[in-house]
Design an enzyme around this catalytic site. Structure first.
Site, PDB file in Angstrom:
ATOM      1  N   CYS A 381       2.161  20.246  31.168  1.00 18.01           N
ATOM      2  CA  CYS A 381       1.598  18.967  31.635  1.00 18.01           C
ATOM      3  C   CYS A 381       0.966  19.086  33.015  1.00 18.01           C
ATOM      4  CB  CYS A 381       2.659  17.864  31.637  1.00 18.01           C
ATOM      5  SG  CYS A 381       3.293  17.452  29.994  1.00 18.01           S
ATOM      6  N   ASN A 382       0.479  20.279  33.346  1.00 20.69           N
ATOM      7  CA  ASN A 382      -0.200  20.478  34.631  1.00 20.69           C
ATOM      8  C   ASN A 382      -1.486  21.267  34.379  1.00 20.69           C
ATOM      9  OD1 ASN A 382      -0.980  21.264  37.295  1.00 20.69           O
ATOM     10  ND2 ASN A 382       1.123  20.946  37.970  1.00 20.69           N
TER      11      ASN A 382
END
Length: 487
Positions: A381-382
């Site tokens: 999620c980055n």
């Protein structure tokens, strides 16, 4: 923690705080005590920061995005290595007619913020009804002094993580003060406020809000303690609490709401004003055992423990070699600096074949799960940090990620194994042991190092053909910790 919470529930009756009966009053008293404990842990006070409980760090970011005073002149600037939940704030800024900029670490010029150069910028279509409505609203707020219009500076927001969740890089908290004092950043004038995403930082590092005073701080208690889940908070500094604009309201956040007229009176307490509905009060009370545990161990001891695990594991992974001398893993981050001030307790890496091509992260994780290792894979999620470390261009992201179901699915390598679309992440916390990380290194050696005895690296069948027993079946190994929790 669970036992302590269970004992508390046996001894006391708790109820909804929106009443004055005995159980409700007891709950309100204890919830307020927890608020005080939260700010005390971060070396500040309730007179400086309001503690607004949310369902997690993402919900805290969501709340801020909806209440921040955006205008058609606002800008949202964020570090490229920010979590997806931070990136999502830009949609609200764009909705109100503002624009956004993404900065790399090297592009943040704290001595001269106006000289910071944005890597990527974007803005809304100024011909849309949304933008024109926002422009009209902004014009309506202008004041006239001695016959001349005086437009106040627009509110802008700069967001960055204290520690990114992909590679575990720690960022300079002195940015906070420099940005707050600036009136110009990246060529954009305005009243700059600072959001610190502390979710990945606080489980194993000290956050001193007496020394550093961001306007907003978001965090997740699950990442700190492992229990309870679904609870975080938004900390709002007193200088910024009054600029927030609440639109939707519900539950106990109002004193009165008229049914036939759009008249609403909010509660004066900022916490009550922004906490819609019934608080998750049982989970909030469950934070006390968590703080007891952290304070008993000591955050500085946790920091040293996590760094020792991180550095030892990094050194073991760094020297792994195939029989032809080629490295077995490629690590992403700043571990080679050997400095816990810039590198946190995270190791993201990919596994390589003797030919230098990548073994898919999804395959590695599936095999690890079979042997009860708890790790994370994908882009975590980055996307900013992930794409940067993997060297993915915008064109490659557009080409390969549009066909993926998630950032951690089985579509993990492309171009004949020469281009990975994610990585393996292991992270360490207060409960991680050297036994855990030693077992992980032994696992990689057994399955993925070509020593000449087994050519089918990464395949359990190849290992079985060599008659090697499974030494990991007896217990799970947690090499994906954030604080006390397996993330």
């Amino acid at each position: 923690m669970v036992d302590a919470m269970a004992e508390d529930l046996k001894q006391n009756l708790y109820g909804n705080t929106h009443s004055i009966n005995p159980s409700s009053m007891l709950t309100e008293q204890k919830v307020d005590a927890v608020r005080e404990r939260v700010v005390r842990y971060f070396n500040t006070t309730l007179s400086e920061y309001s503690v607004i409980f949310t369902s997690g760090a993402t919900a805290a970011l969501h709340l801020l995005s909806e209440t921040f005073p955006w205008s058609n002149s606002s800008r949202f600037t964020y570090l490229e290595q920010s979590h997806n939940s931070v990136l999502g704030i830009r949609e609200l800024c764009l909705h109100h007619g503002g624009d956004f900029c993404a900065l790399r670490e090297s592009e943040v010029n704290v001595e001269h913020p106006e000289s910071s150069q944005c890597n990527a910028c974007g803005h809304t279509d100024k011909s849309t009804p949304t933008y024109m409505a926002a422009a009209a609203a902004a014009a309506a707020t202008q004041t006239t002094t001695e016959g001349q219009q005086d437009q106040p500076l627009p509110y802008n927001l700069f967001a960055f993580p204290a520690q990114d969740n992909f590679a575990g890089i720690k960022y300079n908290l002195s940015w906070i003060d420099h940005i707050q004092k600036a009136r110009d950043m990246c060529g954009k004038r305005g009243d700059w406020r600072v959001l610190l995403d502390a979710a990945a930082f606080v489980p194993s590092s000290r956050l001193d809000l007496g020394k550093y005073t961001p306007d907003f701080v978001t965090l997740s208690f699950y990442k700190m303690f492992g229990f309870p889940t679904g609870l975080g908070c938004l900390l709002v500094h007193k200088r910024s609490i009054d600029i927030l604009r609440k639109l939707y309201w519900g539950g106990g956040s109002v004193v009165v709401a008229m049914t036939q007229e759009p008249i609403t009176v909010f509660k004066g307490n900022p916490c009550a004003k922004y906490e819609d509905g019934t608080l998750n009060f049982l989970s909030i009370l469950g934070l006390n055992p968590g703080f007891d545990s952290l304070e008993e161990i000591g955050i500085d001891r946790i920091t040293h423990h996590v760094w020792a695990l991180t550095l030892w594991t990094y050194e073991q992974l760094r020297v792994l070699r195939h029989r032809n001398g080629q490295p077995v893993v490629r690590v992403y981050g700043k571990h080679d600096l050997g400095d816990p001030r810039v590198q946190g307790g995270v190791i993201s890496f990919n596994v390589l074949t003797p030919e230098g091509t990548y073994i898919g992260y999804h395959h590695v994780q599936k095999l690890a799960a079979r042997y009860r290792f708890h790790v994370r894979s994908g882009c975590q999620c980055n996307p900013g940090a992930c794409f940067d470390y993997l060297g993915l261009s915008y064109e490659q992201v557009s080409m390969f990620f549009l066909n993926k179901d998630s950032c951690g699915d089985e579509k993990d390598v492309v171009n004949g194994g020469t281009l990975p679309l994610g990585a393996i992440r292991i992270s360490f916390g207060s409960l991680t042991t050297f036994e855990d990380v030693q077992a992980w290194v032994a696992f990689l050696e057994a399955f993925f190092v070509d020593s000449g005895e087994m050519a089918a690296w990464g395949l359990e069948e190849g290992r079985k053909r060599q008659g090697v027993q499974n030494p990991w079946a007896a217990k799970p190994f947690f090499v994906e910790h954030t604080g006390a929790a397996v993330a």
